[in-house]
Design an enzyme around this catalytic site. Structure first.
Site, PDB file in Angstrom:
ATOM      1  N   HIS A 447       1.744 -11.412   5.104  1.00  0.00           N
ATOM      2  CA  HIS A 447       2.604 -10.767   6.095  1.00  0.00           C
ATOM      3  C   HIS A 447       3.966 -11.435   6.249  1.00  0.00           C
ATOM      4  CE1 HIS A 447      -1.540  -9.813   8.095  1.00  0.00           C
ATOM      5  NE2 HIS A 447      -1.287  -8.992   7.094  1.00  0.00           N
TER       6      HIS A 447
HETATM    7  P1  FAD Z   1       7.226  -2.889   0.821  1.00  0.00           P
HETATM    8  O1  FAD Z   1       6.133  -1.932   1.180  1.00  0.00           O
HETATM    9  O2  FAD Z   1       6.852  -4.106   0.042  1.00  0.00           O
HETATM   10  O3  FAD Z   1       8.346  -2.058   0.082  1.00  0.00           O
HETATM   11  C1  FAD Z   1       9.454  -2.587  -0.587  1.00  0.00           C
HETATM   12  C2  FAD Z   1       9.749  -1.673  -1.784  1.00  0.00           C
HETATM   13  O4  FAD Z   1      11.013  -2.030  -2.335  1.00  0.00           O
HETATM   14  C3  FAD Z   1       8.720  -1.826  -2.907  1.00  0.00           C
HETATM   15  O5  FAD Z   1       8.267  -0.568  -3.325  1.00  0.00           O
HETATM   16  C4  FAD Z   1       9.492  -2.547  -3.999  1.00  0.00           C
HETATM   17  O6  FAD Z   1       9.075  -2.249  -5.309  1.00  0.00           O
HETATM   18  C5  FAD Z   1      10.908  -2.058  -3.750  1.00  0.00           C
HETATM   19  N1  FAD Z   1      11.916  -2.982  -4.263  1.00  0.00           N
HETATM   20  C6  FAD Z   1      12.038  -4.317  -4.013  1.00  0.00           C
HETATM   21  N2  FAD Z   1      13.111  -4.811  -4.659  1.00  0.00           N
HETATM   22  C7  FAD Z   1      13.684  -3.766  -5.317  1.00  0.00           C
HETATM   23  C8  FAD Z   1      14.862  -3.630  -6.129  1.00  0.00           C
HETATM   24  N3  FAD Z   1      15.647  -4.676  -6.406  1.00  0.00           N
HETATM   25  N4  FAD Z   1      15.187  -2.396  -6.605  1.00  0.00           N
HETATM   26  C9  FAD Z   1      14.419  -1.311  -6.295  1.00  0.00           C
HETATM   27  N5  FAD Z   1      13.284  -1.387  -5.550  1.00  0.00           N
HETATM   28  C10 FAD Z   1      12.932  -2.601  -5.066  1.00  0.00           C
HETATM   29  N6  FAD Z   1      -0.578  -5.216   6.433  1.00  0.00           N
HETATM   30  C11 FAD Z   1      -1.446  -4.662   7.302  1.00  0.00           C
HETATM   31  O7  FAD Z   1      -1.053  -4.229   8.385  1.00  0.00           O
HETATM   32  N7  FAD Z   1      -2.776  -4.571   7.023  1.00  0.00           N
HETATM   33  C12 FAD Z   1      -3.308  -5.119   5.893  1.00  0.00           C
HETATM   34  O8  FAD Z   1      -4.511  -5.025   5.670  1.00  0.00           O
HETATM   35  C13 FAD Z   1      -2.418  -5.751   4.979  1.00  0.00           C
HETATM   36  N8  FAD Z   1      -2.900  -6.355   3.875  1.00  0.00           N
HETATM   37  C14 FAD Z   1      -2.030  -6.784   2.908  1.00  0.00           C
HETATM   38  C15 FAD Z   1      -2.538  -7.213   1.688  1.00  0.00           C
HETATM   39  C16 FAD Z   1      -1.658  -7.483   0.633  1.00  0.00           C
HETATM   40  C17 FAD Z   1      -2.216  -7.955  -0.691  1.00  0.00           C
HETATM   41  C18 FAD Z   1      -0.259  -7.300   0.812  1.00  0.00           C
HETATM   42  C19 FAD Z   1       0.693  -7.532  -0.339  1.00  0.00           C
HETATM   43  C20 FAD Z   1       0.246  -6.912   2.037  1.00  0.00           C
HETATM   44  C21 FAD Z   1      -0.629  -6.651   3.101  1.00  0.00           C
HETATM   45  N9  FAD Z   1      -0.171  -6.212   4.333  1.00  0.00           N
HETATM   46  C22 FAD Z   1      -1.035  -5.720   5.262  1.00  0.00           C
HETATM   47  C23 FAD Z   1       1.276  -6.228   4.661  1.00  0.00           C
HETATM   48  C24 FAD Z   1       1.958  -4.863   4.518  1.00  0.00           C
HETATM   49  O9  FAD Z   1       1.453  -4.132   3.432  1.00  0.00           O
HETATM   50  C25 FAD Z   1       3.463  -5.088   4.349  1.00  0.00           C
HETATM   51  O10 FAD Z   1       3.936  -5.895   5.401  1.00  0.00           O
HETATM   52  C26 FAD Z   1       4.254  -3.786   4.354  1.00  0.00           C
HETATM   53  O11 FAD Z   1       3.742  -2.911   3.380  1.00  0.00           O
HETATM   54  C27 FAD Z   1       5.727  -4.098   4.106  1.00  0.00           C
HETATM   55  O12 FAD Z   1       6.454  -2.896   4.078  1.00  0.00           O
HETATM   56  P2  FAD Z   1       7.976  -2.909   3.654  1.00  0.00           P
HETATM   57  O13 FAD Z   1       8.439  -1.502   3.727  1.00  0.00           O
HETATM   58  O14 FAD Z   1       8.686  -3.940   4.430  1.00  0.00           O
HETATM   59  O15 FAD Z   1       8.001  -3.439   2.133  1.00  0.00           O
END
Ligand code: FAD
Length: 507
Positions: A447
């Site tokens: 997280h």
């Molecule tokens: P992300 O969903 O990571 O999205 C970022 C996106 O940007 C990705 O698709 C990536 O490919 C893209 N990107 C990055 N850099 C570039 C670039 N330079 N050019 C183009 N695209 C790019 N949370 C919970 O609440 N419950 C859970 O059970 C839980 N378990 C987890 C288990 C794991 C293994 C992981 C990895 C995370 C978990 N989390 C959980 C946390 C939660 O999934 C994340 O906090 C959340 O998905 C983050 O969302 P976000 O939109 O900030 O980023």
């Protein structure tokens, strides 16, 4: 027509693309480095621990952590349409209402109070058990509250806490968080549902004003003074430039600060060391990085076979106060029940079916680290230092949590299950021994947050409306803006942030 570029099609980016393209006056382009996921294992809930390291994981690594016996930690991050919602463990936990009081204090805006976010939480959800004034029933994301599927070990785990005076909660999304509940999960018909599936439906993808560009890695922003004029990206080996009136970064708590830094924004000394000319000095960028950890764990050999989970293995969390007699208010520790023997790297696990793990951790850690680029190219590995377990607050509460996990293992409710404690093992009893074990056994809860934290202070990277300070037409909407971590897994909060932003954004 307003052109909006959303960079990153992860948990937040997919929601934004669907919500903002509902306005025909906006032309939305959603840009994602990864591709549409094709691995069938992503949909299988029990496979989630085995997805890490596959091609759709950015698979970052931290620098060696003095607080965890010098270990390096792998940080999974989804690289596919749907981002980390392809990899996550599917728990749906909002955290405690007072976690959001901290967001109000940091940002200076009531917009981030629990009450103000409540309609946005509800708008994202569709609970299997129906809705009420706290739970949504018409949102895109299905939330399964397990009943019959709950493992017999988990039923005894829950009953054990109740016998010890802890409340039994229906779920982790009410006003009370202290207590035990089966984990509500982002699952429908036995399959994981990602934010891409939930929000980017065929009808949404058919909109003429929405373009989804996959396999497109963004390298840097083009800046003219305080305006973003375009973004440089690589699509199938070809360099391209996209322009837009408004740019929203949703690249996640790692990807968003890295893109800004590669674009010459950040701490001038750090940029100089990485060989990137400084365009805009923002020393706070990448600082304040923090994460939850879990101790893995109090591992028990079982007296009887432990059948495989019908859900996703980690089936219940029990949030508790440091003082077990306090059963209301904000929790400080968590103990989870995993119906399989789960251990940190470096430890031998009992064979599947012969044991189980009680995970333990701290809800609101105070250790703060930082993230930086080490060079100008996207291929230059970042420096990620979460500074795990560097505060006495975190080390003390970790010990409390370990002892609480031992207490449930030793309780009458689990007497029919526990043959022996394999880890830490009964020989380890003193605080120094437990600290040394925790340092070796603590793993990321996945997280990371706060690298572009919102704040009222001029030094904060984003303001209360998630506009980036120092630039005119750039907003940040993802886990990086969270100023301080909520008590539980953060995905529910990330979805609510995106939903709240989309409701208030005037393209
Ligand atoms: P992300 O969903 O990571 O999205 C970022 C996106 O940007 C990705 O698709 C990536 O490919 C893209 N990107 C990055 N850099 C570039 C670039 N330079 N050019 C183009 N695209 C790019 N949370 C919970 O609440 N419950 C859970 O059970 C839980 N378990 C987890 C288990 C794991 C293994 C992981 C990895 C995370 C978990 N989390 C959980 C946390 C939660 O999934 C994340 O906090 C959340 O998905 C983050 O969302 P976000 O939109 O900030 O980023």
């Amino acid at each position: 027509m307003t052109d909006i570029l959303i960079l990153g099609a992860g948990s937040a980016g997919c929601i934004l693309a669907a919500r903002l393209s509902a306005d025909p006056a906006c032309r939305v382009t959603l840009v994602e480095a990864g591709t549409r996921p094709t691995d069938p294992d992503i949909a299988r809930p029990a496979m989630w621990p085995f997805l890490q390291g596959r091609p759709y994981d950015w698979d970052y690594t931290t620098v060696p952590q003095p607080g965890t016996a010098g270990r390096v930690h792998h940080w999974a991050r989804g690289k596919a349409l749907g981002g980390s919602s392809n990899l996550h463990a599917m728990f749906h936990v909002r955290g405690h209402a007072e976690d959001y009081d901290d967001w109000v204090a940091a940002s200076g805006s009531q917009r981030w109070s629990y009450d103000a976010l409540l309609p946005h939480f509800r708008a994202t959800e569709s609970w299997s058990c129906g809705g009420d004034d706290l739970h949504g029933d018409a949102g895109p994301m299905p939330i399964l509250l397990p009943e019959a599927e709950t493992h017999p070990l988990v039923r005894d785990f829950i009953a054990g806490w109740v016998a010890m005076g802890q409340p039994r909660l229906r779920d982790h999304c009410g006003r009370a968080l202290i207590g035990t509940a089966p984990n509500a999960l982002m699952i429908r018909d036995g399959r994981r549902v990602t934010t891409a599936e939930a929000w980017l439906t065929p009808a949404v993808l058919a909109r003429p004003n929405l373009t989804v560009l996959t396999g497109a890695e963004v390298h840097r922003l083009r800046l003219d003074g305080t305006r973003v004029t375009g973004v440089e990206l690589r699509v199938e080996g070809t360099e391209q430039v996209l322009t837009a009136d408004r740019v929203i970064l949703s690249l996640g708590a790692i990807g968003t600060p890295l893109l800004l830094m590669r674009s010459g924004i950040g701490d001038p000394a750090m940029l100089a060391a990485a060989g990137v000319p400084c365009h805009l000095a923002r020393p706070e960028l990448g600082r304040n990085l923090h994460d939850h950890m879990l101790g893995a764990g109090v591992v028990c050999r079982s007296k009887r076979p432990v059948a495989p989970s019908k859900l996703q293995v980690s089936e219940s969390l029990s949030y508790q106060a440091e003082d077990p007699a306090r059963t209301t208010g904000r929790p400080e520790i968590v103990v989870g029940c995993v119906v399989a023997p789960s251990v940190a790297e470096g430890f031998a696990a009992p064979a599947p079916g012969t044991g189980f793990t009680l995970l333990f951790g701290v809800t609101n850690p105070t250790s703060r680290g930082r993230l930086a680029i080490t060079g100008p190219a996207p291929s230059d590995a970042p420096m990620i230092d979460p500074a795990y377990l560097t505060t006495e607050h975190d080390r003390h509460l970790f010990r409390v949590a370990l002892k609480r996990a031992r207490a449930i293992a030793a309780s009458p409710a689990l007497a029919n299950w526990v043959a022996e404690e394999v880890l830490p093992g009964p020989a380890l009893q003193t605080d120094a021994e437990l600290d040394a074990f925790i340092a070796r056994a603590a793993i990321t809860h996945h997280h990371p947050v706060a690298t572009c934290a919102m704040g009222r202070d001029e030094a904060a990277i984003t303001d209360a409306d998630l506009a980036m300070r120092g630039l005119d037409n750039l907003w940040i909407v993802d886990a990086s803006v969270i100023p301080s971590i909520t008590a539980g897994p953060i995905h529910a909060a990330v979805m609510a942030i995106a939903e709240s932003f989309a409701s208030g954004f005037r393209g």
